[in-house]
Design a protein around this motif. Structure first.
Motif, PDB file in Angstrom:
ATOM      1  N   PRO A   2       0.909  -1.259   0.083  1.00  0.00           N
ATOM      2  CA  PRO A   2       0.089  -0.060  -0.088  1.00  0.00           C
ATOM      3  C   PRO A   2       0.660   1.387  -0.070  1.00  0.00           C
ATOM      4  CG  PRO A   2       0.086  -0.942   2.060  1.00  0.00           C
ATOM      5  CD  PRO A   2       0.889  -1.868   1.436  1.00  0.00           C
ATOM      6  N   HIS A   3       0.319   2.442  -0.538  1.00  0.00           N
ATOM      7  CA  HIS A   3       0.834   3.408  -0.359  1.00  0.00           C
ATOM      8  C   HIS A   3       0.697   4.245   0.936  1.00  0.00           C
ATOM      9  CE1 HIS A   3       1.460   2.918  -4.749  1.00  0.00           C
ATOM     10  NE2 HIS A   3       2.150   3.794  -4.920  1.00  0.00           N
ATOM     11  N   VAL A   4       1.498   5.409   1.339  1.00  0.00           N
ATOM     12  CA  VAL A   4       1.500   5.907   2.892  1.00  0.00           C
ATOM     13  C   VAL A   4       1.608   7.181   2.528  1.00  0.00           C
ATOM     14  CG1 VAL A   4       2.428   5.961   4.921  1.00  0.00           C
ATOM     15  CG2 VAL A   4       2.291   3.715   3.618  1.00  0.00           C
ATOM     16  N   ILE A   5       0.794   8.107   3.278  1.00  0.00           N
ATOM     17  CA  ILE A   5       1.045   9.562   3.333  1.00  0.00           C
ATOM     18  C   ILE A   5       1.757   9.800   4.330  1.00  0.00           C
ATOM     19  CG2 ILE A   5      -0.152  11.832   3.627  1.00  0.00           C
ATOM     20  CD1 ILE A   5      -2.685  10.524   2.194  1.00  0.00           C
ATOM     21  N   THR A   6       2.879  10.833   4.301  1.00  0.00           N
ATOM     22  CA  THR A   6       3.809  10.912   5.299  1.00  0.00           C
ATOM     23  C   THR A   6       3.665  12.616   5.812  1.00  0.00           C
ATOM     24  OG1 THR A   6       5.552  11.455   3.567  1.00  0.00           O
ATOM     25  CG2 THR A   6       5.114   9.532   4.220  1.00  0.00           C
ATOM     26  N   GLN A   7       4.666  13.088   6.310  1.00  0.00           N
ATOM     27  CA  GLN A   7       4.866  14.265   7.453  1.00  0.00           C
ATOM     28  C   GLN A   7       4.165  15.254   6.334  1.00  0.00           C
ATOM     29  OE1 GLN A   7       8.241  15.046   9.108  1.00  0.00           O
ATOM     30  NE2 GLN A   7       7.788  17.061   9.739  1.00  0.00           N
ATOM     31  N   SER A   8       4.658  15.325   5.185  1.00  0.00           N
ATOM     32  CA  SER A   8       4.618  16.729   4.363  1.00  0.00           C
ATOM     33  C   SER A   8       3.289  16.854   3.583  1.00  0.00           C
ATOM     34  CB  SER A   8       5.638  16.664   3.209  1.00  0.00           C
ATOM     35  OG  SER A   8       5.683  15.617   2.417  1.00  0.00           O
ATOM     36  N   CYS A   9       2.244  15.852   4.234  1.00  0.00           N
ATOM     37  CA  CYS A   9       1.023  16.121   3.605  1.00  0.00           C
ATOM     38  C   CYS A   9       0.415  17.640   3.688  1.00  0.00           C
ATOM     39  CB  CYS A   9      -0.113  15.186   4.258  1.00  0.00           C
ATOM     40  SG  CYS A   9      -1.689  15.292   3.955  1.00  0.00           S
ATOM     41  N   CYS A  10      -0.214  18.164   2.701  1.00  0.00           N
ATOM     42  CA  CYS A  10      -0.554  19.624   2.618  1.00  0.00           C
ATOM     43  C   CYS A  10      -1.991  19.695   2.851  1.00  0.00           C
ATOM     44  CB  CYS A  10      -0.034  20.317   1.433  1.00  0.00           C
ATOM     45  SG  CYS A  10      -1.111  19.549  -0.124  1.00  0.00           S
ATOM     46  N   SER A  11      -2.757  18.509   2.726  1.00  0.00           N
ATOM     47  CA  SER A  11      -4.243  18.305   2.885  1.00  0.00           C
ATOM     48  C   SER A  11      -5.045  19.056   1.986  1.00  0.00           C
ATOM     49  CB  SER A  11      -4.609  18.830   4.194  1.00  0.00           C
ATOM     50  OG  SER A  11      -4.078  17.998   5.403  1.00  0.00           O
ATOM     51  N   ASP A  12      -4.425  19.235   0.695  1.00  0.00           N
ATOM     52  CA  ASP A  12      -5.562  19.993  -0.408  1.00  0.00           C
ATOM     53  C   ASP A  12      -6.588  19.149  -1.030  1.00  0.00           C
ATOM     54  OD1 ASP A  12      -4.183  18.632  -2.261  1.00  0.00           O
ATOM     55  OD2 ASP A  12      -3.757  20.479  -3.485  1.00  0.00           O
ATOM     56  N   GLY A  13      -6.447  17.824  -0.821  1.00  0.00           N
ATOM     57  CA  GLY A  13      -7.392  17.019  -1.211  1.00  0.00           C
ATOM     58  C   GLY A  13      -7.131  16.548  -2.857  1.00  0.00           C
ATOM     59  N   ASP A  42      -6.259   4.123   3.175  1.00  0.00           N
ATOM     60  CA  ASP A  42      -6.886   3.008   3.925  1.00  0.00           C
ATOM     61  C   ASP A  42      -5.713   1.871   3.145  1.00  0.00           C
ATOM     62  OD1 ASP A  42      -7.860   0.609   4.488  1.00  0.00           O
ATOM     63  OD2 ASP A  42      -9.878   1.166   4.202  1.00  0.00           O
ATOM     64  N   PRO A  43      -4.964   1.238   4.115  1.00  0.00           N
ATOM     65  CA  PRO A  43      -3.955   0.074   3.630  1.00  0.00           C
ATOM     66  C   PRO A  43      -4.654  -1.214   3.019  1.00  0.00           C
ATOM     67  CG  PRO A  43      -3.897   0.205   6.028  1.00  0.00           C
ATOM     68  CD  PRO A  43      -4.807   1.252   5.699  1.00  0.00           C
ATOM     69  N   VAL A  44      -6.062  -1.345   3.540  1.00  0.00           N
ATOM     70  CA  VAL A  44      -6.837  -2.661   3.052  1.00  0.00           C
ATOM     71  C   VAL A  44      -7.407  -2.124   1.813  1.00  0.00           C
ATOM     72  CG1 VAL A  44      -8.629  -4.146   3.760  1.00  0.00           C
ATOM     73  CG2 VAL A  44      -7.118  -3.243   5.394  1.00  0.00           C
ATOM     74  N   ALA A  45      -7.925  -1.039   1.637  1.00  0.00           N
ATOM     75  CA  ALA A  45      -8.513  -0.826   0.379  1.00  0.00           C
ATOM     76  C   ALA A  45      -7.716  -0.471  -0.709  1.00  0.00           C
ATOM     77  CB  ALA A  45      -9.676   0.288   0.554  1.00  0.00           C
ATOM     78  N   CYS A  46      -6.475   0.191  -0.518  1.00  0.00           N
ATOM     79  CA  CYS A  46      -5.386   0.610  -1.737  1.00  0.00           C
ATOM     80  C   CYS A  46      -5.227  -0.547  -2.581  1.00  0.00           C
ATOM     81  CB  CYS A  46      -4.384   1.008  -0.726  1.00  0.00           C
ATOM     82  SG  CYS A  46      -2.880   1.603  -1.903  1.00  0.00           S
ATOM     83  N   VAL A  47      -5.236  -0.150  -3.800  1.00  0.00           N
ATOM     84  CA  VAL A  47      -4.907  -1.199  -4.729  1.00  0.00           C
ATOM     85  C   VAL A  47      -3.516  -0.771  -5.528  1.00  0.00           C
ATOM     86  CG1 VAL A  47      -7.369  -1.877  -5.357  1.00  0.00           C
ATOM     87  CG2 VAL A  47      -6.292   0.278  -6.636  1.00  0.00           C
ATOM     88  N   ASP A  48      -2.794  -0.013  -5.048  1.00  0.00           N
ATOM     89  CA  ASP A  48      -1.434   0.269  -5.389  1.00  0.00           C
ATOM     90  C   ASP A  48      -1.213   0.774  -6.859  1.00  0.00           C
ATOM     91  OD1 ASP A  48      -0.490  -0.757  -2.830  1.00  0.00           O
ATOM     92  OD2 ASP A  48      -0.643  -2.707  -3.467  1.00  0.00           O
ATOM     93  N   CYS A  49      -2.251   1.485  -7.331  1.00  0.00           N
ATOM     94  CA  CYS A  49      -2.091   1.948  -8.377  1.00  0.00           C
ATOM     95  C   CYS A  49      -1.226   3.155  -8.892  1.00  0.00           C
ATOM     96  CB  CYS A  49      -3.505   2.397  -9.047  1.00  0.00           C
ATOM     97  SG  CYS A  49      -4.328   4.053  -8.257  1.00  0.00           S
TER      98      CYS A  49
END
Length: 552
Positions: A2-13, A42-49
């Motif tokens: 799965p992909h992961v969001i890290t510290q530098s997230c800007c929350s712009d959506g 969500d690591p369960v729903a993520c399809v790694d696209c």
């Protein structure tokens, strides 16, 4: 994977709408979006696209196999946002609900909007307006350089966060966009004149004033605000000559939000590491000569009420030595025993693992101090320390220090010709419409107060733009007087040193070239140098001048 969001997230959506399986939350249409410290995959729903990776404007998303060691805590942090489930969820094609762009329905000429300010709220508003044809946007900024707090308020060691300017640079290339940099509204052009030449004027000027601590001694040399220091680090021309004395072993920062952490982190970082960032040359030189060995971040309340965000705490403790004294460790354990909020518990668990302040320091360090109510600044001719009372009691604690900074929040500044609420520090408005001022709108901190993060301004600006376009479609906005060229001539006559998009590109290119191979850029800190660089921009062709004169 799965992909992961890290510290530098800007929350712009942006990532939310790119995800084909709607696995990134909270989304802009969900109640918790405006107050969320970051977004979560969500690591369960993520399809790694990987669609979210390219959509993220600040490079905050990575596969979990490519994370740096200090980013590994974000794997669990992302997963903890979602309920526990067994197995893999079946893939879906449900995209997150995209908020519909405002639709200009009138066909009797372009919608012309003036935007005052060029920070995130302003640039997101411009981008939202220019999603369709038939819109002209003029952005006014008093400095020769744009992008507000992204350029001058994001700490130099957070270069990934500053990547959002690439998104803004893309907006400047859209048809209908014009920059009027080095132009001050209220000086070179009035609010009334902007209204005469546009259907609407949108103010996105932020909350530029620091809240001041009203205690004895706060006017002594050696006192200041964390915001001023961050602007000094970043080479803001109004703060380049700020007298910053780093000749003492201790600095005290009052308040423990993210800006306080930024200041503490920079003051205790290795200057050789900072030399690879866009930190201002004068600040880097001062840090190389710094005698600071400890930065104390003092908070009035207890650990459970810490104002910094969990991502910033994770990032700080991964790279710096952070400690607590024995009494504060006991406060953390007490709060942990009573805490039921998952996010706060995560913060407290990290704080509980911090080192002991009594241990010998091997490098410059940061110390969190809790339940410290500021009483007065010590010193006569300049700062010598800070006196606190223990919150809720009478015991007095003193900390010797050569620099005392406050970081207790921001406040909006009144705008000439507009109403202003002194209590809340914002322009009174209804969904962005300024109360009692037809044709005038607000977005960002001057609209809602100093809350949220860089990307929060995207949804805030979108709401205002929707209301503005609705008013235009309903015929509620007065048509502008004359062609665009009339406004352009007016402003150029009053401010011959106006900087346009081409001028900003020339400044940008010059700063990047000055940075060489080792730094992202070496900023100009003098307006005269910025203007000299802007003057090297190519001049518009005869055809371009002719089209401008025709208002086309």
């Amino acid at each position: 994977m799965p992909h992961v969001i890290t510290q530098s997230c800007c929350s712009d959506g942006s990532c939310v709408y790119a995800c084909p399986v709607n696995c990134i939350h909270p989304s802009p249409d969900e109640p918790g979006f405006a107050t969320a410290e970051m977004l979560f995959i969500d690591p369960v729903a993520c399809v790694d696209c990987g669609a979210c990776v390219s959509a993220c404007p600040v490079g905050a998303i990575s596969p979990d196999t490519k994370l740096e060691p200090e980013q590994l805590p974000f794997v669990e942090l992302n997963a903890a946002f979602y309920p526990k489930r067994e197995g893999k969820l079946p893939p879906t094609s449900k995209l997150a609900p995209v908020l519909e762009a405002p639709r200009v329905e009138r066909g009797d000429g372009p919608l012309r909007v003036a935007i005052v300010g060029s920070g995130p709220a302003a640039m997101y508003a411009a981008d939202e307006l220019l999603t369709q044809q038939g819109v002209e946007v003029n952005v006014f900024e008093k400095l020769p350089t744009p992008y507000g707090l992204v350029r001058a308020g994001v700490a130099p060691d957070h270069q990934t966060t500053k990547r959002v300017t690439r998104l803004f640079d893309g907006t400047t290339r859209l048809p209908g966009f014009t920059f009027y940099l080095n132009v001050e509204v209220g000086n070179h052009v009035s609010h009334r004149e902007l209204l005469e030449h546009h259907h609407a004027v949108l103010y996105a000027v932020g909350a530029p004033n620091d809240k001041r601590l009203d205690v004895e001694g706060m006017n002594l040399p050696g006192t200041g605000t964390a915001t001023e220091i961050v602007a000094w680090f970043n080479g803001h021309p109004e703060f380049a000559d700020l007298p910053v004395d780093l000749g003492s072993e201790r600095v005290v920062v009052i308040g423990n939000g993210n800006v306080a952490l930024d200041v503490a982190r920079i003051l205790t970082s290795d200057p050789d590491d900072l030399a690879r960032t866009d930190i201002a040359d004068h600040a880097l030189a001062a840090l190389r000569d710094s005698k600071v060995r400890e930065v104390v971040i003092a908070a009035r309340r207890g650990p459970a009420d810490s104002a910094f965000t969990l991502p910033e705490l994770i990032g700080l403790t991964a790279t710096h030595e952070v400690v607590l004294d024995r009494a504060d460790h006991e406060l953390v354990q007490r709060d942990l025993a009573e805490c039921t909020d998952p996010l706060t518990r995560n913060k407290l668990e990290i704080l509980s693992k911090l080192g002991d302040a009594d241990a010998p320091a091997t490098r410059p360090r940061i110390r969190f101090a809790y339940r410290m109510t500021p009483q007065r600044v010590l010193g006569t001719d300049r700062v010598e320390g800070m006196a606190f009372t223990v919150t809720g009691g009478d015991d007095v604690r003193t900390l010797p220090a050569g620099l005392v900074l406050t970081s207790i929040g921001y406040r909006g500044r009144a705008i000439r010709d507009l109403p202003f609420d002194e209590e809340t520090g914002v322009v009174p408005n209804e969904s962005g419409r300024v109360v009692g001022a037809p044709g005038t709108y607000v977005a960002g901190w001057i609209k809602r107060g100093p809350t949220g993060f860089i990307g929060t301004n995207k949804s805030c600006a979108a709401q205002t733009v929707h209301e503005l376009v609705a008013d235009f479609n309903a015929g509620a906005l007065r048509d502008p007087r004359g062609r665009p060229v009339h406004l352009d001539r007016l402003i150029r006559a009053r401010q011959p040193e106006l900087v346009d998009v081409a001028g900003w590109k020339a400044i940008d290119a010059a700063e990047v070239a000055r940075g060489g191979d080792d730094r992202p850029r070496d900023k100009f800190t003098e307006i005269s140098d910025m203007l000299a660089a802007a003057a090297t921009a190519p001049k518009p062709s005869m055809r371009e001048r002719l089209l401008a004169g025709l208002g086309l």
